[in-house]
Design a protein around this motif. Sequence first.
Motif, PDB file in Angstrom:
ATOM      1  N   ALA A 157      91.808  68.371  35.399  1.00 43.02           N
ATOM      2  CA  ALA A 157      92.456  69.522  36.037  1.00 43.02           C
ATOM      3  C   ALA A 157      93.840  69.136  36.561  1.00 43.02           C
ATOM      4  O   ALA A 157      94.806  69.892  36.418  1.00 43.02           O
ATOM      5  CB  ALA A 157      91.582  70.057  37.166  1.00 43.02           C
ATOM      6  N   GLY A 158      93.958  67.966  37.162  1.00 43.53           N
ATOM      7  CA  GLY A 158      95.242  67.501  37.671  1.00 43.53           C
ATOM      8  C   GLY A 158      96.271  67.314  36.578  1.00 43.53           C
ATOM      9  O   GLY A 158      97.449  67.611  36.757  1.00 43.53           O
ATOM     10  N   LEU A 159      95.828  66.839  35.420  1.00 44.70           N
ATOM     11  CA  LEU A 159      96.756  66.670  34.292  1.00 44.70           C
ATOM     12  C   LEU A 159      97.249  68.014  33.782  1.00 44.70           C
ATOM     13  O   LEU A 159      98.432  68.168  33.449  1.00 44.70           O
ATOM     14  CB  LEU A 159      96.091  65.873  33.171  1.00 44.70           C
ATOM     15  CG  LEU A 159      96.029  64.369  33.423  1.00 44.70           C
ATOM     16  CD1 LEU A 159      95.077  63.693  32.437  1.00 44.70           C
ATOM     17  CD2 LEU A 159      97.409  63.755  33.323  1.00 44.70           C
ATOM     18  N   VAL A 160      96.370  69.004  33.717  1.00 40.64           N
ATOM     19  CA  VAL A 160      96.788  70.343  33.283  1.00 40.64           C
ATOM     20  C   VAL A 160      97.811  70.902  34.277  1.00 40.64           C
ATOM     21  O   VAL A 160      98.840  71.459  33.880  1.00 40.64           O
ATOM     22  CB  VAL A 160      95.585  71.288  33.124  1.00 40.64           C
ATOM     23  CG1 VAL A 160      96.038  72.722  32.858  1.00 40.64           C
ATOM     24  CG2 VAL A 160      94.674  70.816  31.992  1.00 40.64           C
ATOM     25  N   LYS A 161      97.554  70.730  35.560  1.00 41.80           N
ATOM     26  CA  LYS A 161      98.484  71.216  36.576  1.00 41.80           C
ATOM     27  C   LYS A 161      99.837  70.509  36.455  1.00 41.80           C
ATOM     28  O   LYS A 161     100.893  71.140  36.561  1.00 41.80           O
ATOM     29  CB  LYS A 161      97.890  71.005  37.971  1.00 41.80           C
ATOM     30  CG  LYS A 161      98.674  71.669  39.078  1.00 41.80           C
ATOM     31  CD  LYS A 161      97.917  71.625  40.389  1.00 41.80           C
ATOM     32  CE  LYS A 161      98.617  72.435  41.468  1.00 41.80           C
ATOM     33  NZ  LYS A 161      97.837  72.456  42.720  1.00 41.80           N
ATOM     34  N   HIS A 162      99.806  69.215  36.227  1.00 43.00           N
ATOM     35  CA  HIS A 162     101.046  68.456  36.063  1.00 43.00           C
ATOM     36  C   HIS A 162     101.833  68.951  34.849  1.00 43.00           C
ATOM     37  O   HIS A 162     103.042  69.167  34.932  1.00 43.00           O
ATOM     38  CB  HIS A 162     100.727  66.970  35.921  1.00 43.00           C
ATOM     39  CG  HIS A 162     101.916  66.144  35.560  1.00 43.00           C
ATOM     40  ND1 HIS A 162     102.920  65.849  36.448  1.00 43.00           N
ATOM     41  CD2 HIS A 162     102.259  65.548  34.387  1.00 43.00           C
ATOM     42  CE1 HIS A 162     103.836  65.104  35.852  1.00 43.00           C
ATOM     43  NE2 HIS A 162     103.463  64.906  34.598  1.00 43.00           N
ATOM     44  N   LEU A 163     101.149  69.138  33.712  1.00 41.54           N
ATOM     45  CA  LEU A 163     101.839  69.584  32.503  1.00 41.54           C
ATOM     46  C   LEU A 163     102.437  70.979  32.665  1.00 41.54           C
ATOM     47  O   LEU A 163     103.478  71.285  32.076  1.00 41.54           O
ATOM     48  CB  LEU A 163     100.898  69.523  31.298  1.00 41.54           C
ATOM     49  CG  LEU A 163     100.618  68.107  30.785  1.00 41.54           C
ATOM     50  CD1 LEU A 163      99.483  68.108  29.771  1.00 41.54           C
ATOM     51  CD2 LEU A 163     101.880  67.487  30.188  1.00 41.54           C
ATOM     52  N   THR A 164     101.810  71.808  33.485  1.00 37.82           N
ATOM     53  CA  THR A 164     102.378  73.126  33.788  1.00 37.82           C
ATOM     54  C   THR A 164     103.716  72.951  34.501  1.00 37.82           C
ATOM     55  O   THR A 164     104.709  73.604  34.156  1.00 37.82           O
ATOM     56  CB  THR A 164     101.408  73.944  34.666  1.00 37.82           C
ATOM     57  OG1 THR A 164     100.153  74.050  33.986  1.00 37.82           O
ATOM     58  CG2 THR A 164     101.953  75.334  34.953  1.00 37.82           C
ATOM     59  N   GLY A 165     103.747  72.058  35.468  1.00 41.85           N
ATOM     60  CA  GLY A 165     104.988  71.785  36.188  1.00 41.85           C
ATOM     61  C   GLY A 165     106.061  71.197  35.288  1.00 41.85           C
ATOM     62  O   GLY A 165     107.238  71.541  35.408  1.00 41.85           O
ATOM     63  N   VAL A 166     105.664  70.328  34.386  1.00 39.55           N
ATOM     64  CA  VAL A 166     106.615  69.712  33.456  1.00 39.55           C
ATOM     65  C   VAL A 166     107.264  70.775  32.569  1.00 39.55           C
ATOM     66  O   VAL A 166     108.482  70.779  32.370  1.00 39.55           O
ATOM     67  CB  VAL A 166     105.911  68.625  32.607  1.00 39.55           C
ATOM     68  CG1 VAL A 166     106.787  68.160  31.462  1.00 39.55           C
ATOM     69  CG2 VAL A 166     105.510  67.444  33.489  1.00 39.55           C
ATOM     70  N   GLU A 167     106.451  71.681  32.039  1.00 39.58           N
ATOM     71  CA  GLU A 167     106.985  72.776  31.217  1.00 39.58           C
ATOM     72  C   GLU A 167     108.005  73.579  32.021  1.00 39.58           C
ATOM     73  O   GLU A 167     109.101  73.870  31.541  1.00 39.58           O
ATOM     74  CB  GLU A 167     105.859  73.701  30.754  1.00 39.58           C
ATOM     75  CG  GLU A 167     104.947  73.116  29.706  1.00 39.58           C
ATOM     76  CD  GLU A 167     105.470  73.233  28.280  1.00 39.58           C
ATOM     77  OE1 GLU A 167     106.411  74.014  28.023  1.00 39.58           O
ATOM     78  OE2 GLU A 167     104.903  72.549  27.413  1.00 39.58           O
ATOM     79  N   ASN A 212     102.790  66.633  41.108  1.00 35.72           N
ATOM     80  CA  ASN A 212     101.998  67.841  40.975  1.00 35.72           C
ATOM     81  C   ASN A 212     100.645  67.599  40.328  1.00 35.72           C
ATOM     82  O   ASN A 212     100.093  68.475  39.676  1.00 35.72           O
ATOM     83  CB  ASN A 212     102.782  68.929  40.223  1.00 35.72           C
ATOM     84  CG  ASN A 212     102.347  70.309  40.658  1.00 35.72           C
ATOM     85  OD1 ASN A 212     101.828  70.479  41.749  1.00 35.72           O
ATOM     86  ND2 ASN A 212     102.561  71.284  39.820  1.00 35.72           N
ATOM     87  N   PHE A 213     100.099  66.412  40.492  1.00 30.63           N
ATOM     88  CA  PHE A 213      98.731  66.150  40.060  1.00 30.63           C
ATOM     89  C   PHE A 213      97.747  66.574  41.155  1.00 30.63           C
ATOM     90  O   PHE A 213      96.558  66.620  40.934  1.00 30.63           O
ATOM     91  CB  PHE A 213      98.518  64.646  39.799  1.00 30.63           C
ATOM     92  CG  PHE A 213      99.278  64.115  38.625  1.00 30.63           C
ATOM     93  CD1 PHE A 213      98.732  64.160  37.349  1.00 30.63           C
ATOM     94  CD2 PHE A 213     100.530  63.545  38.788  1.00 30.63           C
ATOM     95  CE1 PHE A 213      99.426  63.655  36.262  1.00 30.63           C
ATOM     96  CE2 PHE A 213     101.224  63.034  37.707  1.00 30.63           C
ATOM     97  CZ  PHE A 213     100.670  63.092  36.442  1.00 30.63           C
TER      98      PHE A 213
END
Length: 172
Positions: free
Chosen positions: A60-70, A95-96
């Motif tokens: 879940a933390g990785l998905v949240k991080h990738l959202t921020g990266v985008e 943002n993890f």
Amino acid sequence: MPSDQVHPVDRVRPPESAGERETLTGMLDYLRDSVVNKVAGLTSAQAFANAVPASALTPAGLVKHLTGVERFWFAIDFAGQDIDWPWTDDNPHGNFTLTDSDTLPALVAAYQAECARSRSITAAASSLDDVAVGDGMTFNLRYALTHLIEETSRHLGHLDLLRESTDGSTGE
């Protein structure tokens, strides 16, 4: 699968013989869909658990991080949009960190929405040579796409390990 879980999406393999823009955007879209599929079927407990004890990473933390990266790379830095910053002051590039209100379906929906915004921004650019308009930015769209391919791929590797440690699932 219960409605509170993430469902897999159809992935389209990127073109093997196309122009540079189609190749880069096709590869990034394939990787984005791979992120969704890698967390599809996880329970909330699995998605928020630290499956590898030496690491604080969670699916879940990785998905949240990738959202921020985008958001950071395409909407804020490349397109110069005045939208909420994805990071906190105490963790300016992470943002993890998850909150009690985060759910995996909501995190994945936010990721997919941010990817759609990134796709729209990318499609609106006239050329891969277009330069970012965000304050102080000098990179071009080609660099942003290449960076996101690298970042998404790296975190997919993390998701592979976390998923296998969680429930033994392996594969693309």
